[in-house]
Design a protein around this motif. Sequence first.
Motif, mmCIF file in Angstrom:
data_model
loop_
_atom_site.group_PDB
_atom_site.id
_atom_site.type_symbol
_atom_site.label_atom_id
_atom_site.label_comp_id
_atom_site.label_asym_id
_atom_site.label_seq_id
_atom_site.Cartn_x
_atom_site.Cartn_y
_atom_site.Cartn_z
ATOM 1 N N TYR A 120 0.852 -1.190 0.000
ATOM 2 C CA TYR A 120 0.000 0.000 0.000
ATOM 3 C C TYR A 120 0.886 1.238 0.000
ATOM 4 N N THR A 121 0.623 2.157 -0.917
ATOM 5 C CA THR A 121 1.381 3.397 -1.006
ATOM 6 C C THR A 121 0.471 4.576 -0.711
ATOM 7 N N GLY A 122 0.808 5.333 0.288
ATOM 8 C CA GLY A 122 0.021 6.502 0.665
ATOM 9 C C GLY A 122 0.680 7.794 0.250
ATOM 10 N N LEU A 123 0.176 8.896 0.757
ATOM 11 C CA LEU A 123 0.656 10.231 0.415
ATOM 12 C C LEU A 123 1.181 10.926 1.655
ATOM 13 N N SER A 130 -1.975 17.988 -2.119
ATOM 14 C CA SER A 130 -2.454 18.217 -3.478
ATOM 15 C C SER A 130 -3.863 17.650 -3.671
ATOM 16 N N PRO A 131 -4.849 18.488 -4.072
ATOM 17 C CA PRO A 131 -6.195 17.967 -4.346
ATOM 18 C C PRO A 131 -6.194 16.889 -5.425
ATOM 19 N N LEU A 132 -5.355 17.044 -6.443
ATOM 20 C CA LEU A 132 -5.307 16.050 -7.509
ATOM 21 C C LEU A 132 -4.775 14.719 -6.998
ATOM 22 N N MET A 133 -3.712 14.749 -6.206
ATOM 23 C CA MET A 133 -3.174 13.502 -5.679
ATOM 24 C C MET A 133 -4.171 12.835 -4.732
ATOM 25 N N ARG A 134 -4.887 13.641 -3.965
ATOM 26 C CA ARG A 134 -5.910 13.064 -3.085
ATOM 27 C C ARG A 134 -7.034 12.436 -3.903
ATOM 28 N N VAL A 144 -4.845 3.897 -5.031
ATOM 29 C CA VAL A 144 -4.532 4.145 -6.434
ATOM 30 C C VAL A 144 -3.034 4.283 -6.649
ATOM 31 N N CYS A 145 -2.322 4.712 -5.632
ATOM 32 C CA CYS A 145 -0.892 4.909 -5.793
ATOM 33 C C CYS A 145 -0.153 3.590 -5.960
ATOM 34 N N THR A 209 4.000 -1.012 3.509
ATOM 35 C CA THR A 209 3.598 0.353 3.182
ATOM 36 C C THR A 209 4.771 1.219 2.732
ATOM 37 N N SER A 210 4.431 2.195 1.905
ATOM 38 C CA SER A 210 5.382 3.207 1.459
ATOM 39 C C SER A 210 4.603 4.485 1.199
#
Length: 333
Positions: A120-123, A130-134, A144-145, A209-210
């Motif tokens: 799982y890759t988070g932000l 960033s609204p776009l990345m969210r 999605v990442c 996770t990353s």
Amino acid sequence: MISVVICNPDSGDALRRSLDALGAQSLGADRFEVLVVDESSEEKARAGLETVSWAPDLDLRCVHTTGEVHVGGRNPGLSLARAPIVLFVEGDEILDQGCLEEHYLAHERHSESHLAVLGYTGLREEAERSPLMRYLADTRWRNVCCAEPLGPDAVDEPGFCARLPSFKRLYLLEHGAFNPLFPLGADVRELGFRLGRTGLRVIHSTEATSVLTRSRGLDEVCNQCSLLGKADWFLTQMHPEQEARSWARIDGVDSEWEAIAPLFRNIVKSARALDRFAHERCRAGLALDDLTTRLLYRAYAAALRASRVLGVVEAMSKSGFDPFHSIPLHVEG
């Protein structure tokens, strides 16, 4: 136990942060190796070597492959890897402390050669603001990442957000690795379809996770979606059976483009305007209300879908099979 292949680091600072995270892994530095594969200029490669030279505690090699490959060093990294498990990491991806150990334990539990492990890759930091990345995260349950790269549900997802699973190295060597005709990001499409037919399956591990810290701009994401549209079309040329067309969702795209084409500029322009508005509010520390968020997400979805369809149509207009590097992207509004 594990070979970590870092492909095309964005900068020396990003690479240093990735290596810092690897140096802090719970698995222990003596139980994994790191290969930094860079196909950029020799000057940048030298800078990369200087960056990694300070990390003597890691079993680390830096490989320069200018002009030899078109898949971001993944195939050279796979060839040089010495461990039975290979994890491909992007240059701006930072692994959490237990990430490698969780990948290893998951492979121990699922030892069959055809089973891969997807984390799982988070932000974090800039990407999280960033609204776009969210949006890219929210639309796939914040996964999605590291979007599932081996199934049809990932067709419209930007490839640079599709984190690869860790593979059994021998499985990739036996069944074919990344196709060098497809550029980085788009190569995952063809790999997923081809290996999916050989029985490859993905086990999800929410403990491996990353995080991503760099945000992407809307134009960058739209261009990547256009590139992935091209990848879907070329996939069907390499695999002409109907199964490939269904997997890539190519049927009906030409008629869809007829409806989109007159509105394309306005679709992208509207998404840009809302994206700028959302970024300004976030920069000022102001939250987005539910209505604004819904409108913004709808605009993002329309722009990314239109860009993907444009990529398919542009690829269809070419006569025969043409390498990606000869096909320019045209998604500017």
